[in-house]
Design an enzyme around this catalytic site. Sequence first.
Site, short mmCIF file in Angstrom:
data_model
loop_
_atom_site.label_atom_id
_atom_site.label_comp_id
_atom_site.label_asym_id
_atom_site.label_seq_id
_atom_site.Cartn_x
_atom_site.Cartn_y
_atom_site.Cartn_z
N ARG A 40 0.82 -1.22 0.00
CA ARG A 40 0.00 0.00 0.00
C ARG A 40 0.85 1.27 0.00
NH1 ARG A 40 -5.08 -1.20 4.09
NH2 ARG A 40 -5.97 -2.95 2.91
N ASP A 151 -14.88 9.25 9.44
CA ASP A 151 -13.82 8.29 9.20
C ASP A 151 -12.47 8.94 9.50
OD1 ASP A 151 -13.83 5.42 7.62
OD2 ASP A 151 -11.91 6.44 7.41
#
Length: 287
Positions: A40, A151
């Site tokens: 990632r 979030d």
Amino acid sequence: MQLEIGSVLQDGHYRSIAALIEERVGIQLPAVKRTMVEGRLRKRVRALDLDGLDAYGRLLFEEGFLAQELTHLIDCVTTNKTDFFREPSHFDFLREEAVPRLAAQGRGRPLRLKVWSAAASIGAEAYTLAMVLDDMVRAGHEMSYGILGTDISTQVLAVAARGIYATDMLAPVPPEYRRRYVMEARDPARREGRIVPELRRQVRFRHLNLMDDTYPVESGVHVIFCRNVLIYFDKPTQKKVVEHLAQHLVPGGFLVVGHSESMAGIGAAGVVQETSSIFRRPEGGGR
């Protein structure tokens, strides 16, 4: 196949990243997740035009770039798996149990329902909630509603606010809801749709870290969905987060967690367990 020089993080840099993420986000990154994390982070290596992950680690911890890069680092390593109508029994519970019980507490007054999607990711859960509630209003339920999605990742919140999704991702939305709540792209080749503006206006998105000691969210929330994020926390962190969330619920309000999240034994104050994944704040306000 031999890895190129600089294509992996130094052991010390990985341990520093894992410790930082656990401290700031509550998510544990043991060694078995190292390959996933490195995969990632490679997009940040490309974005910054670095020679490799070794250079990225030095940039963070030896060259003073951590503060500028922290938001991108969190965005990269946090998991943002989400789907429309994921774990559909929870939306059935909202429609058939939660809303009627909350409405009954109002003693005939129209319900002004506040719902919070506390790990909103790219918005699929929040918009699913909006579809279900809007459908209830159309069916004659005397209520209004508003939805907050929060979030840790600013990147996914930007996607959520746009409300544009690939056709494949929209597949779980029932056909009637698709016709009513999704605008298909004029160009079929784009294979995407956008949530209609009438529904988007009912949902707002905000950055929030569940690891913070206080949450900048008003009290009086009727239903909180916090699904499939607590599983990444240890038991003490789960207890802390659930207790913080419970403080924002109205008496009689509901907290919904993921089916895969075992909350047994955490002893969180402020809520009682109704099912394996549904908790309620007692109407007296205590445990």
